[in-house]
Write a protein that holds these residues in place. Structure first.
Motif, PDB file in Angstrom:
ATOM      1  N   ALA A  44       0.824  -1.208   0.000  1.00  0.00           N
ATOM      2  CA  ALA A  44       0.000   0.000   0.000  1.00  0.00           C
ATOM      3  C   ALA A  44       0.863   1.265   0.000  1.00  0.00           C
ATOM      4  CB  ALA A  44      -0.936  -0.006   1.209  1.00  0.00           C
ATOM      5  N   VAL A  45       1.904   1.282   0.826  1.00  0.00           N
ATOM      6  CA  VAL A  45       2.809   2.437   0.865  1.00  0.00           C
ATOM      7  C   VAL A  45       3.522   2.591  -0.464  1.00  0.00           C
ATOM      8  CG1 VAL A  45       4.919   3.331   1.939  1.00  0.00           C
ATOM      9  CG2 VAL A  45       3.087   2.408   3.358  1.00  0.00           C
ATOM     10  N   HIS A  46       3.923   1.475  -1.071  1.00  0.00           N
ATOM     11  CA  HIS A  46       4.599   1.523  -2.356  1.00  0.00           C
ATOM     12  C   HIS A  46       3.676   2.088  -3.437  1.00  0.00           C
ATOM     13  CE1 HIS A  46       7.123  -0.750  -5.571  1.00  0.00           C
ATOM     14  NE2 HIS A  46       7.384   0.530  -5.550  1.00  0.00           N
ATOM     15  N   ALA A  47       2.442   1.628  -3.471  1.00  0.00           N
ATOM     16  CA  ALA A  47       1.483   2.145  -4.453  1.00  0.00           C
ATOM     17  C   ALA A  47       1.250   3.641  -4.257  1.00  0.00           C
ATOM     18  CB  ALA A  47       0.164   1.381  -4.354  1.00  0.00           C
ATOM     19  N   LEU A  48       1.103   4.067  -3.012  1.00  0.00           N
ATOM     20  CA  LEU A  48       0.907   5.490  -2.728  1.00  0.00           C
ATOM     21  C   LEU A  48       2.134   6.302  -3.146  1.00  0.00           C
ATOM     22  CD1 LEU A  48      -0.844   7.714  -1.467  1.00  0.00           C
ATOM     23  CD2 LEU A  48       0.281   7.203   0.708  1.00  0.00           C
ATOM     24  N   ALA A  49       3.325   5.787  -2.876  1.00  0.00           N
ATOM     25  CA  ALA A  49       4.551   6.491  -3.263  1.00  0.00           C
ATOM     26  C   ALA A  49       4.660   6.605  -4.777  1.00  0.00           C
ATOM     27  CB  ALA A  49       5.771   5.765  -2.695  1.00  0.00           C
ATOM     28  N   LEU A  50       4.266   5.570  -5.495  1.00  0.00           N
ATOM     29  CA  LEU A  50       4.308   5.631  -6.957  1.00  0.00           C
ATOM     30  C   LEU A  50       3.336   6.672  -7.505  1.00  0.00           C
ATOM     31  CD1 LEU A  50       4.597   1.846  -7.864  1.00  0.00           C
ATOM     32  CD2 LEU A  50       6.368   3.602  -8.048  1.00  0.00           C
ATOM     33  N   VAL A  51       2.171   6.773  -6.903  1.00  0.00           N
ATOM     34  CA  VAL A  51       1.194   7.772  -7.349  1.00  0.00           C
ATOM     35  C   VAL A  51       1.700   9.178  -7.044  1.00  0.00           C
ATOM     36  CG1 VAL A  51      -1.121   8.682  -6.913  1.00  0.00           C
ATOM     37  CG2 VAL A  51      -0.789   6.230  -7.211  1.00  0.00           C
ATOM     38  N   VAL A  52       2.215   9.382  -5.837  1.00  0.00           N
ATOM     39  CA  VAL A  52       2.691  10.712  -5.438  1.00  0.00           C
ATOM     40  C   VAL A  52       3.922  11.120  -6.248  1.00  0.00           C
ATOM     41  CG1 VAL A  52       3.736  12.005  -3.530  1.00  0.00           C
ATOM     42  CG2 VAL A  52       1.721  10.600  -3.125  1.00  0.00           C
ATOM     43  N   GLY A  53       4.829  10.190  -6.495  1.00  0.00           N
ATOM     44  CA  GLY A  53       6.076  10.523  -7.176  1.00  0.00           C
ATOM     45  C   GLY A  53       6.025  10.424  -8.684  1.00  0.00           C
ATOM     46  N   HIS A  54       4.856  10.180  -9.229  1.00  0.00           N
ATOM     47  CA  HIS A  54       4.720   9.974 -10.672  1.00  0.00           C
ATOM     48  C   HIS A  54       5.201  11.173 -11.498  1.00  0.00           C
ATOM     49  CE1 HIS A  54       3.126   8.493 -14.428  1.00  0.00           C
ATOM     50  NE2 HIS A  54       2.482   9.634 -14.595  1.00  0.00           N
ATOM     51  N   ASP A  55       4.952  12.367 -11.042  1.00  0.00           N
ATOM     52  CA  ASP A  55       5.280  13.569 -11.819  1.00  0.00           C
ATOM     53  C   ASP A  55       6.641  14.172 -11.468  1.00  0.00           C
ATOM     54  OD1 ASP A  55       2.945  13.532 -13.283  1.00  0.00           O
ATOM     55  OD2 ASP A  55       1.836  14.691 -11.785  1.00  0.00           O
ATOM     56  N   TYR A  56       7.503  13.415 -10.827  1.00  0.00           N
ATOM     57  CA  TYR A  56       8.821  13.936 -10.450  1.00  0.00           C
ATOM     58  C   TYR A  56       9.638  14.219 -11.707  1.00  0.00           C
ATOM     59  CZ  TYR A  56      13.437  14.134  -8.268  1.00  0.00           C
ATOM     60  OH  TYR A  56      14.691  14.525  -7.859  1.00  0.00           O
ATOM     61  N   SER A  57      10.057  15.449 -11.862  1.00  0.00           N
ATOM     62  CA  SER A  57      10.747  15.869 -13.093  1.00  0.00           C
ATOM     63  C   SER A  57      12.180  15.337 -13.158  1.00  0.00           C
ATOM     64  CB  SER A  57      10.763  17.379 -13.203  1.00  0.00           C
ATOM     65  OG  SER A  57      11.427  17.947 -12.089  1.00  0.00           O
ATOM     66  N   GLY A  58      12.790  15.005 -12.044  1.00  0.00           N
ATOM     67  CA  GLY A  58      14.147  14.495 -12.038  1.00  0.00           C
ATOM     68  C   GLY A  58      14.269  13.084 -12.590  1.00  0.00           C
ATOM     69  N   SER A  59      13.148  12.426 -12.833  1.00  0.00           N
ATOM     70  CA  SER A  59      13.185  11.048 -13.307  1.00  0.00           C
ATOM     71  C   SER A  59      13.203  10.951 -14.825  1.00  0.00           C
ATOM     72  CB  SER A  59      11.974  10.279 -12.772  1.00  0.00           C
ATOM     73  OG  SER A  59      10.772  10.782 -13.339  1.00  0.00           O
ATOM     74  N   ARG A  60      13.061  12.062 -15.514  1.00  0.00           N
ATOM     75  CA  ARG A  60      12.988  12.033 -16.978  1.00  0.00           C
ATOM     76  C   ARG A  60      14.319  12.487 -17.564  1.00  0.00           C
ATOM     77  NH1 ARG A  60       8.160  13.602 -15.096  1.00  0.00           N
ATOM     78  NH2 ARG A  60       6.334  12.514 -15.860  1.00  0.00           N
ATOM     79  N   SER A  61      14.728  11.822 -18.629  1.00  0.00           N
ATOM     80  CA  SER A  61      15.949  12.251 -19.292  1.00  0.00           C
ATOM     81  C   SER A  61      15.666  13.505 -20.117  1.00  0.00           C
ATOM     82  CB  SER A  61      16.480  11.142 -20.187  1.00  0.00           C
ATOM     83  OG  SER A  61      15.542  10.782 -21.153  1.00  0.00           O
ATOM     84  N   ARG A  62      16.662  14.289 -20.315  1.00  0.00           N
ATOM     85  CA  ARG A  62      16.461  15.578 -21.005  1.00  0.00           C
ATOM     86  C   ARG A  62      16.802  15.463 -22.446  1.00  0.00           C
ATOM     87  NH1 ARG A  62      16.392  19.341 -16.364  1.00  0.00           N
ATOM     88  NH2 ARG A  62      16.799  17.949 -14.680  1.00  0.00           N
TER      89      ARG A  62
END
Length: 62
Positions: A44-62
């Motif tokens: 449950a915590v993992h699923a919530l973290a994935l939803v919250v962190g989905h839009d993190y801009s540092g995870s995308r390559s430029r």
């Protein structure tokens, strides 16, 4: 705005690193209700973290 970015970053990194915690839980076995509850809580915590962190801009390559 800054707090929102921090929460998103924390969610992303928690969602990325949390599967490491699954290994000891699975290796010790899910043979009791407390271990099952712990495993379900981790999911449950993992699923919530994935939803919250989905839009993190540092995870995308430029």
């Amino acid at each position: 705005m800054r707090l929102s970015h921090s929460v998103t970053a924390a969610g992303f990194w928690l969602g990325t690193l949390l599967p490491i915690v699954y290994v000891p839980v699975i290796l010790t076995g899910i043979d009791s209700m407390s271990h099952l509850s712990l495993f379900i809580a981790l999911l449950a915590v993992h699923a919530l973290a994935l939803v919250v962190g989905h839009d993190y801009s540092g995870s995308r390559s430029r």
